[in-house]
Design an enzyme around this catalytic site. Structure first.
Site, PDB file in Angstrom:
ATOM      1  CB  CYS A   2      -0.948   0.070   1.185  1.00  0.00           C
ATOM      2  SG  CYS A   2      -2.149  -1.240   1.230  1.00  0.00           S
ATOM      3  NE  ARG A  27       4.795   1.662   0.609  1.00  0.00           N
ATOM      4  CZ  ARG A  27       5.562   1.693   1.689  1.00  0.00           C
ATOM      5  NH1 ARG A  27       6.740   2.273   1.627  1.00  0.00           N
ATOM      6  NH2 ARG A  27       5.161   1.164   2.811  1.00  0.00           N
ATOM      7  CD1 TRP A  78       0.390  -6.095  -2.821  1.00  0.00           C
ATOM      8  CD2 TRP A  78      -0.342  -6.999  -0.912  1.00  0.00           C
ATOM      9  NE1 TRP A  78       0.823  -7.394  -2.774  1.00  0.00           N
ATOM     10  CE2 TRP A  78       0.392  -7.971  -1.622  1.00  0.00           C
ATOM     11  CE3 TRP A  78      -0.894  -7.349   0.320  1.00  0.00           C
ATOM     12  CZ2 TRP A  78       0.589  -9.259  -1.143  1.00  0.00           C
ATOM     13  CZ3 TRP A  78      -0.709  -8.632   0.798  1.00  0.00           C
ATOM     14  CH2 TRP A  78       0.027  -9.575   0.065  1.00  0.00           C
ATOM     15  CG  ASN A 104      -0.073   0.328   4.631  1.00  0.00           C
ATOM     16  OD1 ASN A 104      -0.316  -0.872   4.618  1.00  0.00           O
ATOM     17  ND2 ASN A 104       1.154   0.819   4.598  1.00  0.00           N
ATOM     18  N   GLY A 105      -2.633  -1.397   6.215  1.00  0.00           N
ATOM     19  CA  GLY A 105      -2.586  -2.207   7.432  1.00  0.00           C
ATOM     20  C   GLY A 105      -3.829  -3.070   7.546  1.00  0.00           C
ATOM     21  CD  GLU A 487      19.188 -12.626  -2.938  1.00  0.00           C
ATOM     22  OE1 GLU A 487      18.460 -13.155  -2.082  1.00  0.00           O
ATOM     23  OE2 GLU A 487      18.901 -11.552  -3.487  1.00  0.00           O
ATOM     24  CE  LYS A 491      16.488 -10.717  -5.990  1.00  0.00           C
ATOM     25  NZ  LYS A 491      16.952 -10.462  -4.674  1.00  0.00           N
ATOM     26  CD  GLU A 494      12.403 -11.157  -5.882  1.00  0.00           C
ATOM     27  OE1 GLU A 494      11.508 -10.544  -5.323  1.00  0.00           O
ATOM     28  OE2 GLU A 494      13.605 -11.101  -5.526  1.00  0.00           O
ATOM     29  CG  HIS A 510      21.959 -36.302   2.133  1.00  0.00           C
ATOM     30  ND1 HIS A 510      22.287 -37.496   2.743  1.00  0.00           N
ATOM     31  CD2 HIS A 510      23.091 -35.557   2.110  1.00  0.00           C
ATOM     32  CE1 HIS A 510      23.563 -37.459   3.092  1.00  0.00           C
ATOM     33  NE2 HIS A 510      24.082 -36.288   2.710  1.00  0.00           N
ATOM     34  CE  LYS A 613      12.695  -2.625  -2.494  1.00  0.00           C
ATOM     35  NZ  LYS A 613      13.671  -3.593  -3.031  1.00  0.00           N
TER      36      LYS A 613
HETATM   37  O1  M6R Z   1      12.499  -4.601   3.644  1.00  0.00           O
HETATM   38  P1  M6R Z   1      13.071  -5.928   4.035  1.00  0.00           P
HETATM   39  O2  M6R Z   1      14.531  -6.032   3.793  1.00  0.00           O
HETATM   40  O3  M6R Z   1      12.711  -6.308   5.447  1.00  0.00           O
HETATM   41  O4  M6R Z   1      12.351  -6.983   3.078  1.00  0.00           O
HETATM   42  C1  M6R Z   1      12.552  -8.353   3.262  1.00  0.00           C
HETATM   43  C2  M6R Z   1      12.086  -9.140   2.056  1.00  0.00           C
HETATM   44  O5  M6R Z   1      10.712  -8.936   1.843  1.00  0.00           O
HETATM   45  C3  M6R Z   1      12.844  -8.749   0.785  1.00  0.00           C
HETATM   46  O6  M6R Z   1      14.216  -8.917   0.952  1.00  0.00           O
HETATM   47  C4  M6R Z   1      12.396  -9.596  -0.410  1.00  0.00           C
HETATM   48  O7  M6R Z   1      12.715 -10.930  -0.192  1.00  0.00           O
HETATM   49  C5  M6R Z   1      13.081  -9.063  -1.658  1.00  0.00           C
HETATM   50  N1  M6R Z   1      12.190  -8.184  -2.354  1.00  0.00           N
HETATM   51  C6  M6R Z   1      13.531 -10.123  -2.578  1.00  0.00           C
HETATM   52  O8  M6R Z   1      14.203  -9.600  -3.677  1.00  0.00           O
END
Ligand code: M6R
Length: 618
Positions: A2, A27, A78, A104-105, A487, A491, A494, A510, A613
């Site tokens: 949001c 966001r 959102w 928001n929330g 990681e 990437k 997502e 395993h 985000k």
């Molecule tokens: O704002 P934050 O670092 O707490 O966010 C944590 C995750 O939501 C964030 O790292 C997310 O996994 C990334 N967008 C991935 O690329």
């Protein structure tokens, strides 16, 4: 999650609000809306989907109703309560159309409040928790009169859960009022104009002077300034701060996507994060409400974080344990507080969060503090809630990251968590001063190596286009290469919506080795042949095993690693760095691979589907 914008001033509010919403798009959202007060009347436009849909709606209606006025607010939603459709999009109105609310929330007691309102004859038009607030505020004003801020305070006291609420009153067109608990909101102060935003990107075009808002506070903004109180009406002074980046930093700067620009900004992100943190041979944090004795007494470290930040934590664990000999556990923040971890006054909880808003990480911080543990946070956002609730803070100076996928903030987090390791080593005396300086200097050499890695990525882009139609890609690594593999897989998932998994290479036998089939791309993050010779040898065997079963091996190895070349269908060389610093460069090809595969598959790499985000709900 949001985005919220509020504005009072001399400009056409619609322009300011819609532009602010665009800057908050990153966001994550699935509908957008605005409310503007003009001629003592609220003008509302809202639409499911992207802001472009809202633009089209406003344009198509402009002949019959132009939205004009100098006071307004906007929202990107959102969805939590109710589907992402036009009806549930914000703003929401009370029955008379006098009060508009964006939120928001999650209002946790909304069912009870809704039932109360319905039994009083109120008819709801949406499925949202937000609409209850519009009706409650209107009812308060009808019953008691007074200002919008008075009514907002009275209603906020009744709400449970997390909320940033912004409200307009058609009968008080010179003010915008907001209430905040556990959800982000900052204030922007211009000349003769005042702004509200979920974050400073909403108003960076107009002012770089901002004010932090605290928990359980209500703010009224006017052209000539603002008034902050607690929910009980007690006056409060907000903390002003200057935003140390500008509009250019929040724009694409010639790149097609923010993510592509942000990847190029990684050397600067690490450099700026390290800057000024070694003073007279001493590692300094940014905010320190812990004394040296507190740090000396730490006998256990937990790192709590989510997603990419969690992966930075896994790398940090290796560094902290190696330099301090303190045991470190890395936990997903969403699991931490629900499993009753063993915490004490001697426990340091390191919370890593780019946004400083992530609800799971914030709750983990609160749980840790309730159990008397010390909390040190690593955060990229000045004034965010997590650093404010921490005993010590180290800021990553990566600048604004607009692409949903974390890239430059990841490398900055790795730098920061390694600084924390050095600060602990120094406090506990597990490293001599000159050793600390040597490690710090090694970190300072990293940005140039990241630049070198970035400059050599063209073959990775070509490879990405070749394998873009693969069904799945696996990633394997060992030691610090394992979180890098995780990681890389995150990437790819997502950005490209492709099945991807990261494994510790030693675990393959395993179970996961059953996944290997002819032509399956497997990305291998190779340990250094000189830094970790034993692991290097073991990894060569792992690669041989998967190659024998048909895998197409994409090996990321230190420049000059001849043995790796023999096992690689595709070899990607990166500059040699000390083991604990190697993730800074091994992660680069994985980011490029994911972005290019996603682009080849037609995905929007800045705004991946379903993602926000910052994740401000649990
Ligand atoms: O704002 P934050 O670092 O707490 O966010 C944590 C995750 O939501 C964030 O790292 C997310 O996994 C990334 N967008 C991935 O690329």
């Amino acid at each position: 999650m949001c985005g919220i914008v509020g504005y009072v001033g001399p400009r056409p509010a619609l322009d300011v609000v819609v532009e602010g919403l665009r800057r908050l798009e990153y966001r994550g959202y699935d509908s957008a809306g605005v409310a503007i007060v003009g001629d003592n009347e609220l003008q509302i436009a809202k639409k499911a989907g992207r802001i472009e849909n809202l633009d089209k709606l406003i344009a198509s209606e402009s002949a019959t109703r132009a939205i004009t006025g100098n006071t307004g607010m906007g929202h990107t939603r959102w969805a939590t309560h109710g589907a992402p459709n036009d009806r549930n999009a914000h703003p929401h109105l009370d029955a008379s159309g006098r009060i508009a609310v964006v939120h928001n929330g999650i209002i946790e007691n909304f069912s009870a409040l809704r039932a109360e309102l319905e039994s009083a004859g109120v008819e709801f038009v949406s499925e949202t928790d937000t609409e209850t607030v519009a009706h409650l505020v209107a009812a308060h004003l009808t019953a008691h009169g007074g200002s919008l801020a008075d009514a907002t305070r009275a209603v906020a006291r009744r709400l449970q859960g997390a909320f940033t609420l912004v409200l307009l009153d058609a009968e008080q067109p010179e003010v915008v009022v907001a209430a905040r608990r556990n959800s982000p909101l900052v204030l922007g102060v211009g000349y003769g104009e005042t702004f509200l935003g979920s974050d400073v990107a909403a108003f960076i075009e107009y002012t770089r002077e901002a004010v932090e808002l605290g928990q359980d506070q209500v703010v009224e903004i006017r052209r000539d300034g603002y008034t902050i109180t607690g929910f009980d009406g007690t006056p409060v002074t907000g903390r002003p701060f200057h935003i140390d980046w500008d509009l250019a930093a929040a724009e694409k700067g010639g790149f097609d996507y923010f993510m592509l620009k942000e990847m190029q900004e990684q050397p600067g992100a690490v450099r700026d994060t390290l800057l000024g943190h070694l003073v007279d041979g001493q590692i300094m944090l940014d905010e320190q409400r812990l004394d040296r004795q507190d740090l000396r007494e730490i006998d256990k470290v937990f790192i709590v974080a989510c997603g990419t930040a969690y992966h930075a934590g896994l790398i940090g664990k290796q560094a902290i344990e190696h330099w301090t000999r303190i045991p470190v556990e890395v936990e997903m923040a969403s699991e931490f507080r629900y499993r009753d971890p063993v915490l004490s006054r001697q426990t340091l909880v390191v919370a890593i969060s780019q946004s400083g808003e992530t609800a799971d990480t914030l709750e983990a911080v609160r749980h840790a503090r309730e159990q008397n543990a010390k909390v040190l946070s690593i955060c990229n956002t000045n004034g965010a809630q997590i650093p404010r609730e921490s005993d010590a803070v180290l800021y990553t100076h990566a600048g604004p990251e607009i692409g949903v996928a974390a890239t430059k903030t990841f490398v900055a987090q790795v730098a920061a968590v390694e600084l924390v390791g050095l600060a602990l080593a120094q406090a506990r005396g597990t490293k001599y001063g000159d050793e600390i300086t040597t490690e710090f200097d090694a970190l300072c050499a990293v940005p140039d190596q990241i630049s070198a890695a970035l400059a050599a990525m063209e073959p990775v882009r070509e490879l990405a286009r070749e394998i873009a139609s693969a069904k799945a890609i696996l990633f394997i690594g060992r030691h610090v290469g394992y979180p890098v593999a995780l990681e890389g897989a995150l990437k790819l998932k997502e950005l490209a919506y492709m099945h991807a998994e990261g494994f510790a290479a030693g675990e393959l036998k395993h179970g996961p080795i059953a996944l290997i089939e002819d032509g399956l791309p497997v990305v291998v993050v190779m340990p250094s042949p000189t830094g970790r010779p034993v692991l290097h040898q073991k990894m060569l065997s792992n690669v041989a095993e998967i190659k024998a079963r048909g895998a197409r091996t994409i090996v990321i190895a230190e420049a000059g690693d001849a043995a790796a070349r023999e096992h690689a269908d595709h070899l990607i060389e990166v500059p040699a760095l000390p083991t604990l610093m190697s993730p800074f460069v091994t992660t680069i090809p994985l980011q490029v691979l994911a972005a290019e595969i996603a682009l080849a598959r037609g995905c929007d790499i800045d705004k991946p589907r379903n993602l926000a985000k910052s994740v401000t709900v649990e």
